[in-house]
Design an enzyme around this catalytic site. Structure first.
Site, short mmCIF file in Angstrom:
data_model
loop_
_atom_site.label_atom_id
_atom_site.label_comp_id
_atom_site.label_asym_id
_atom_site.label_seq_id
_atom_site.Cartn_x
_atom_site.Cartn_y
_atom_site.Cartn_z
N ASP A 124 1.02 -1.25 0.01
CA ASP A 124 -0.01 -0.08 0.05
C ASP A 124 0.79 1.26 -0.06
O ASP A 124 2.04 1.01 -0.12
CB ASP A 124 -0.87 -0.06 1.18
CG ASP A 124 -2.29 0.40 0.66
OD1 ASP A 124 -2.17 1.63 0.56
OD2 ASP A 124 -3.34 0.12 0.99
N HIS A 143 -2.83 3.16 -4.45
CA HIS A 143 -2.26 2.76 -3.42
C HIS A 143 -0.96 2.09 -3.85
O HIS A 143 -0.42 1.12 -3.17
CB HIS A 143 -3.39 1.67 -2.65
CG HIS A 143 -4.43 2.38 -2.09
ND1 HIS A 143 -4.19 3.13 -0.87
CD2 HIS A 143 -5.74 2.07 -2.25
CE1 HIS A 143 -5.67 3.54 -0.51
NE2 HIS A 143 -6.62 2.88 -1.38
N GLU A 196 -9.69 2.78 -5.07
CA GLU A 196 -9.48 4.23 -4.81
C GLU A 196 -8.18 4.72 -5.74
O GLU A 196 -7.02 5.18 -4.98
CB GLU A 196 -9.21 4.18 -3.34
CG GLU A 196 -10.25 3.72 -2.50
CD GLU A 196 -9.88 3.96 -1.10
OE1 GLU A 196 -10.91 4.60 -0.16
OE2 GLU A 196 -9.04 3.76 -0.55
C1 TNX Z 1 -10.86 1.91 2.13
S1 TNX Z 1 -11.66 -0.84 1.49
C2 TNX Z 1 -9.85 1.25 1.57
C3 TNX Z 1 -8.61 0.90 2.38
C4 TNX Z 1 -8.62 1.85 3.83
C5 TNX Z 1 -9.98 1.31 4.39
C6 TNX Z 1 -10.33 1.95 5.78
C7 TNX Z 1 -10.67 -0.50 0.30
C8 TNX Z 1 -10.57 -1.25 -0.69
N1 TNX Z 1 -9.68 0.79 0.74
O1 TNX Z 1 -7.47 1.47 1.93
O2 TNX Z 1 -7.73 1.15 4.62
O3 TNX Z 1 -10.81 1.96 3.49
O4 TNX Z 1 -11.42 1.34 6.32
#
Ligand code: TNX
Length: 768
Positions: A200, A273, A336
């Protein structure tokens, strides 16, 4: 539905054959989680003395026998001899692989314990192992010279094939020993999939021999955010933090998981990420950097650029990953990924033109499809977060549905396999208790019962579409989980509730039965020294209007049925001498109610304490123009006048949430009242997409029809993180007060959740 007839006839035969009488009665008294499909208890027990032997019918079962022996040795101080024989023996523990059991379902087992012998028969090797886990949960939770097992007959098999838990080791790093321990917990609950989030923005944790700088640079960050994301001012420590698993360590962990019949799904995040990797190889980004490994949480703009050298890098990385992990799935992330860099990148735009891609979502889809094609040459399937649906799903890709159920539904309708992991039911980084002494968490509220009520099959799917729902998984993101002891605390017992959802038949699911068994099972967790959460013993509450009278009324409840509640309203500590709680407590003025749960002479769980701030609005009628979002609506409009202000974490009973919409609330004060200020309590937490309102306006009326605007404040006049927004009016007399809080609208780019509607969260309006 699995053949119940086969099951019942199986057990009938056993009942007739056995000299002992089995009965259904003692069911919940066995601390078994997940609840077996069928359990019939008998009389007597089997004593495990050092003279007893373990008999297996093949070499594979020998490994499982070895596992059981290791448990005996560690916890009771002795082990048994193992014999390989063609048939079962008396005064022995018989672990047999027996394909007969496959009729019950995949990975089924049956276990018959009498005073003569133990017979465990598994249809597959995993089936034998699951039977051993059942035996371990039935063993005494304390060191005894002669452990005994109660006479029972159990037929058992899982409901879903993907019973998973995830662990983020990037935001915080956990040693090889801890990862193994985590896997042991999965095994205890008959889970079979460990999703290992290895990379990440804040750290790359897997050794890739071809790329040394991943170990030297990407595995370490130069500091970490202190406190919660979004806090102002931002504070950081300057401690170098990180680590990674060598390939040898990874092999050891894979072997540990394999022995426990657990498949590891490694996750290598792309295209978003990926900041930690870009810090070492900035040429793989669109801008060329330079970058630092992430020190804060959330989402970063710089992501992998879809260049040939990026694909070459990722393919080389994945080649090493494929060699290390024998399972069929590789998780490629996909969540994301901000598109800003791609939008202003000449290479990306040219590539889109060349490939005929309409927008950056299609570019992301192109990215994922290339990786999917590469991994299929290695015999692997990809799975990704539900964003991989945007711009078109890659062939054969499975989807992990995290932003609610929608992604899972859509993927199943497109004939793709799905793992359900919606935040509202499966995010174990959320708070599990409303107690103010809880360790800092990301936000949200996911109590044990809500996990237990989760149903992985969304209603809207047809029987055929449902076949694509492989199961579900609990996610443990570790931004706010720095130690393994806190991993245990956040994961357990919520993991056990999810395990039961995924293993036990839907019609067997019963929260009361679960909590009874869980309280018994806690003894085993104590014996194993697990730092589990005892939130089950928390007193829960709900505030109601005080019918026919002024103020509000407080109802207290506990999931633990064996106790009684005593309370005080004078600030003193509740004791056995304090008033006994018999029903809703009327609250007519500002006060603090304290309460505690007693089991005999002893307190169970933590003390409860709730402050009530009563004002002219408390307990009055509230009319909402628009209903709140169903996730944050439990108390309805009354939530805004229930006298409870500022309880965190936010959740369905204390807070109302509006996604992209305004709050428009009218309070009927009953009679004309003179007041000088109106306040509204709001929340700001950008990491959870929660924003201060764009404006707050107060209007008053005598007839509830025509309202006179009194005052309005704009976001620019509010302080970052401000909670209570107070509008001072001067002496005002009115019967109706209207408060309009305008939603902040669409989340701006560069913020977590960009492009989505912002949340407006509010819990109280005060008229004073
Ligand atoms: C969203 S869930 C994210 C993570 C974070 C999390 C915290 C997801 C696929 N991505 O990068 O750690 O929320 O709850």
């Amino acid at each position: 539905m699995k053949s119940r007839i086969t099951l019942i006839s199986f057990s009938l035969i056993l009942i007739v054959m056995s000299s002992e009488v089995f009965s259904q009665e003692k069911k919940d008294t066995y601390p078994l989680i997940p609840q077996p499909v069928l359990l019939v208890s008998g009389n007597g027990n089997f004593k495990i003395t050092p003279e007893v032997s373990i008999v297996v019918n093949d070499v594979m079962s020998r490994k499982d026998a070895g596992f059981f022996n290791a448990y005996l040795l560690e916890h009771y101080g002795f082990q048994l001899k193992i014999e390989v024989l063609g048939k079962e023996k008396k005064q022995a523990i018989n672990f047999f692989r027996d394909s007969m059991n496959n009729k019950l379902g995949p990975d089924a087992y049956n276990l018959t314990i009498t005073s003569d012998k133990i017979s465990l028969r598994g249809g597959t090797q995993a089936g034998v192992f699951y039977g051993i886990q059942t035996m371990i949960q039935l063993l005494p939770a304390g060191k005894v010279a002669v452990p005994i097992l109660p006479a029972v007959h159990i037929d058992d098999y899982p409901r879903f094939s993907w019973r998973g838990m995830h662990l983020d080791v990037s935001r915080h790093f956990f040693s090889k020993e801890f990862v193994k321990k985590y896997i042991d917990y999965l095994a205890m609950y008959k889970m079979n999939t460990f999703h290992w989030h290895l990379t990440d923005d804040q750290g790359w944790r897997i050794e890739i021999r071809k790329y040394q700088k991943l170990q030297e640079i990407s595995a370490f960050r130069k500091g970490t955010l202190i406190g919660h994301y979004g806090e102002i001012p931002e504070r950081y420590d300057t401690i170098k933090y990180g680590g990674f698993y060598t390939q040898n360590e990874i092999r050891e962990i894979v072997a540990h998981a394999t022995q426990r019949h657990i498949t590891i799904v490694p996750e290598i995040e792309m295209p978003g990420h990926g900041l930690a990797a870009l810090a070492a190889y900035p040429e793989l980004s669109c801008t060329g950097g330079p970058f630092e490994v992430g020190k804060t949480w959330g989402v970063f703009q710089d992501v992998f650029c879809p260049k040939e050298e990026t694909f070459e890098f990722l393919e080389n990385v994945l080649t090493e990953v494929c060699d290390l992990f024998p399972g069929k799935y590789i998780h490629i992330g996909g969540d994301e990924c901000p598109k800003d860099r791609w939008k202003s990148c000449a290479h990306c735009q040219a590539l889109m033109k060349k490939e005929g891609l309409k927008n950056e979502h299609e570019l992301q889809s192109y990215f994922v499809q290339r990786i999917q094609k590469f991994l299929s040459t290695k015999g692997k399937k990809i799975i990704g977060w539900d964003e991989i649906l945007e711009g078109g799903l890659a062939q054969d890709a499975a989807v992990m549905s995290w932003r609610g159920n929608a992604g899972g539904i859509e993927a199943a309708k497109q004939n793709h396999d799905v793992v359900m992991t919606p935040t509202g039911s499966c995010y174990f980084d959320y708070y599990q208790s409303k107690d103010s002494k809880e360790p800092l968490a990301i936000g949200g509220y996911l109590p044990l019962e809500k996990v237990y009520q989760f149903e992985p099959y969304p209603d809207v799917l047809t029987a055929d579409e449902r076949k694509h729902i492989l199961g579900a998984q609990g996610n443990l993101w570790t931004e706010y989980i720095p130690t393994f002891s806190q991993v245990e605390y956040m994961a357990i017992p919520r993991m056990s509730a999810l395990a039961e959802v995924l293993w036990s038949p839907a019609d067997k699911r019963n929260y009361t039965s679960f909590t009874h068994r869980l309280i018994g099972h806690f003894k085993l967790l104590d014996f194993l020294k697990v730092n589990y959460s005892k939130a089950l013993f928390d007193l829960n509450y709900f505030v109601y209007p005080n019918s026919g009278s002024e103020g509000v009324a407080l109802e207290l409840m506990s999931a633990y049925e064996g106790g009684i509640i005593h309370y005080t309203d004078d600030g003193s500590e509740p004791s056995l001498h304090s008033p006994l709680y018999k029903g809703r407590i009327p609250v007519g003025q500002s006060t603090v109610i304290k309460a505690a749960l007693f089991d005999g002479q002893f307190k169970r769980g933590r003390d409860f304490s709730q402050m009530f701030k009563l004002n002219f609005a408390s307990g009055k009628e509230v009319l909402l123009k628009e209903p709140p979002h169903e996730e944050y609506s439990r108390g309805g409009g009354f939530t805004l006048v229930n006298g409870v202000t500022g309880n965190l974490p936010w959740n369905g009973s204390d807070w109302l949430g509006f996604s992209g919409k305004n709050l428009d609330a009218t309070i009927d004060l009953g009679n004309p009242v003179t007041f000088t200020k109106v306040s509204i309590d709001v929340l700001q937490d950008e990491s959870s997409w929660i924003y201060l309102p764009a404006s707050v306006e107060v209007l008053v009326s005598d007839d509830g029809v025509s309202f006179k605007p009194m005052k309005k404040v704009l976001a620019a006049e509010m302080k970052p993180g401000q909670r209570l927004i107070t509008l001072t009016l001067g002496r005002t007399t009115a019967k109706f007060v209207k408060v309009i809080a305008e939603n902040a609208g669409i989340i701006p780019s560069g913020k977590p959740g960009e492009g989505n509607p912002a949340w407006l969260l509010t819990d109280e309006i005060l008229v004073e």
